[in-house]
Design an enzyme around this catalytic site. Structure first.
Site, short mmCIF file in Angstrom:
data_model
loop_
_atom_site.label_atom_id
_atom_site.label_comp_id
_atom_site.label_asym_id
_atom_site.label_seq_id
_atom_site.Cartn_x
_atom_site.Cartn_y
_atom_site.Cartn_z
N GLY A 49 1.01 -1.12 0.16
CA GLY A 49 0.15 -0.08 -0.02
C GLY A 49 1.02 1.12 0.23
N GLU A 50 0.40 2.33 0.47
CA GLU A 50 1.14 3.72 0.64
C GLU A 50 1.73 3.70 2.03
OE1 GLU A 50 2.62 5.35 -1.70
OE2 GLU A 50 1.76 3.87 -3.08
N SER A 51 3.00 3.50 2.26
CA SER A 51 3.29 3.45 3.62
C SER A 51 3.28 4.68 4.44
CB SER A 51 4.77 2.93 3.98
OG SER A 51 5.74 3.97 3.50
N CYS A 81 6.21 -5.06 0.69
CA CYS A 81 6.41 -3.98 0.04
C CYS A 81 6.27 -2.69 1.30
CB CYS A 81 5.47 -3.54 -0.84
SG CYS A 81 6.16 -1.83 -1.87
N ARG A 107 12.75 3.78 0.71
CA ARG A 107 11.32 3.89 0.25
C ARG A 107 11.53 4.36 -1.25
NH1 ARG A 107 8.25 8.24 2.62
NH2 ARG A 107 6.71 7.42 0.85
N ILE A 135 6.65 -2.99 -7.11
CA ILE A 135 5.81 -1.63 -7.56
C ILE A 135 6.31 -0.71 -6.57
CG2 ILE A 135 3.53 -1.10 -7.66
CD1 ILE A 135 2.65 -3.79 -8.09
N ARG A 136 6.96 0.34 -7.25
CA ARG A 136 7.40 1.43 -6.71
C ARG A 136 8.12 1.11 -5.36
NH1 ARG A 136 5.10 6.72 -6.86
NH2 ARG A 136 4.95 6.56 -4.52
N HIS A 171 5.91 -8.41 -4.22
CA HIS A 171 4.51 -8.57 -3.80
C HIS A 171 4.11 -10.03 -4.48
CE1 HIS A 171 3.25 -4.71 -2.87
NE2 HIS A 171 3.68 -4.20 -3.79
N GLU A 173 1.82 -11.70 -3.56
CA GLU A 173 0.24 -11.66 -3.73
C GLU A 173 -0.10 -11.44 -5.11
OE1 GLU A 173 2.04 -9.65 -1.89
OE2 GLU A 173 1.05 -7.59 -2.01
#
Lengths: 188, 296
Positions: A49-51, A81, A107, A135-136, A171, A173
């Site tokens: 997600g977005e940390s 992530c 990050r 992903i990023r 990821h 998942e």
């Protein structure tokens, strides 16, 4: 282990993908949005997600302390992530973290979304290589002596374990790879 | 690095999944972007004018000036999205070259092509597109969209159209799952949607990409409503920065989105936010002013 009670932190992120994999493995899965939801769980996934958003959503409740206590009382954790960023000892640029993994994490270390990539990962302790979906993604720039490296990309650690804590900068998942979730269920 | 691949569908829909459960906020400058990030936005949409102002000022609405997009990208670490006009692949190429994380091929801007949408497979950057029903969603996914959202009626502060569109998509998905295999080609024809995607949705009971809500969401309760109807995240356009206290409203909408199934939490989030944006009655809009009718 089927029937195990596993939580997925569901404040924000790809919690649904983790829950689907865990359910397919026979686990009883619950979404964790409040501290009380941790009650009775043996294992917990900290999803991607977005940390920064995740951390701010944890403001106003003692989430970090509760998650450290969950670990101290025998709970197993898998972070992917953003989840790996939350687990680390130190984050660059600096932001609060759990410190359950003796590692420094940077990050967005590979760049923006157009630099997001997939690559084959050498994972010698597993039966076959892993498809790394980055992903990023963050990068583990340092790991302590208690940290075991389970997969590398170009020589750098991307999947690590320290006791009951598993962390991937990619990821699994997203690649329909349930091997890390199996490890989590075995430990929890 | 051994044969790294970029721009795969999995990487594109993957980023969309990372945004799930969150709020994506429209911002027009770096200061607004920081307010959004402070309020736990999962991403921001960089644009020159919010939809309510586009609606009011009229004229041709285009992609934002690259300097605005870049200033917003420098201001925050969360993903930055930007809008291109429907079918305007040159604007899309510019946004990709600037390094934005997601492109919204959006009906809020004036369409550049009335016949064709952008071929989104041709890009490394992921795209989100609006839809009013399942057929439109699957046409955009067929063109390579990694995320769909309801069109709603942007810039109105009125959630009624977003509700209509989300209900249409969700109930059509449920219906598909009840059909026999021999019925699916006919259904694909009726929906105007690619057969393989129709089969996939019928098999999985869900879209192959995430499904978000947008267009008219102005309050924490609106966000909770859209999540309860099946949205995985919400876009808020004019609703935040056209309200009397944007920072407080932004935080409240995020809280209501995360805890949408907990009415106590949504009630708490709804308290004392000041004036929401004024809002428009969609039924009273002349046909030419309905943005949702742009694109097909």
């Amino acid at each position: 282990m089927s029937g195990a009670r596993v939580g997925v932190l569901a404040l924000q992120g790809d919690f649904a993908a983790h829950a689907r994999i865990l359910r397919a493995l026979g686990a009883e899965v619950s979404e964790v949005r409040r501290l009380a939801d941790l009650e009775g769980l043996r294992a917990l996934v900290l999803p991607g997600g977005e940390s920064t958003a995740l951390l701010r959503l944890m403001d106003g409740a003692p989430w970090l302390d509760a998650l450290r206590a969950f670990h101290a009382e025998g709970g197993a954790l898998l972070g992917t992530c953003a989840g790996a960023i939350l687990l680390a000892r130190e984050v660059q640029p600096p932001q609060p973290s759990l410190g359950l993994l003796d590692a420094v994490v940077e990050r967005n270390a590979y760049g923006r979304q157009t630099e997001s990539f997939e690559a084959e990962l050498a994972a010698p302790t597993f039966d076959a290589p892993m498809r790394g979906v980055f992903i990023r993604a963050p990068r583990l720039t340092a790991t302590g002596p208690a940290v075991e490296v389970l997969a590398r990309l170009s020589g750098e650690p991307v999947l690590v374990r320290q006791g009951r804590v598993l962390a991937a900068t990619f990821h699994p998942e997203m690649a329909a790879d349930d091997r890390l979730h199996r490890c989590l269920l075995d430990q929890g | 690095m051994t044969e790294a691949e970029t721009g795969t569908l999995r990487l594109k829909t993957g980023l969309a999944e990372m945004l799930a459960g969150g709020v994506i906020m429209d911002v027009t400058d770096a200061a607004q972007a920081r307010i959004a990030e402070e309020a736990s936005a999962v991403a921001v949409m960089a644009l020159e004018r919010v939809p309510a102002d586009i609606r009011k000022e009229g004229g041709v609405a285009r992609m934002a000036d690259p300097s605005i997009v870049e200033a917003i990208m420098r201001a925050v670490t969360i993903p930055v999205m930007a809008k291109c006009r429907i079918g305007h692949f040159a604007e899309a190429r510019i946004l990709e070259a600037l390094g934005v994380d997601f492109i919204d091929e959006s009906e809020v801007l004036t369409p550049a092509d009335e016949a064709y949408h952008v071929d989104k497979h041709a890009f490394t950057v992921p795209f989100v597109c609006g839809c009013r029903d399942l057929g439109e969603a699957l046409r955009r996914i067929g063109e390579g969209a990694a995320l769909v959202r309801t069109k709603g009626e942007a810039g109105t502060g009125n959630v009624v159209e977003a509700v209509r569109h989300m209900r249409a998509v969700v109930s059509a998905i449920r219906r598909l799952a009840t059909l026999g295999p021999e019925e699916l080609m006919r259904e694909a024809k009726d929906l105007g949607a690619p057969y393989e995607l129709v089969r996939r949705v019928a098999r999985d009971g869900r879209l192959p990409v995430p499904n978000f809500a947008a267009g008219g969401i102005a309050t924490p309760a609106d966000a909770a409503l859209m999540m309860a109807l099946g949205a995985e995240a919400v876009f808020v356009g004019s609703g935040i920065f056209k309200s009397s206290d944007p920072a407080a409203r932004a935080r409240a909408i995020v809280k209501a989105t995360t805890h949408h199934a907990d009415p106590q939490a949504v009630a708490e989030a709804s308290r004392g936010l000041g004036e929401p944006m004024r809002g428009l009655d969609v039924a009273a809009l002349p046909a030419g002013e309905r943005l949702q009718e742009r694109g097909w």
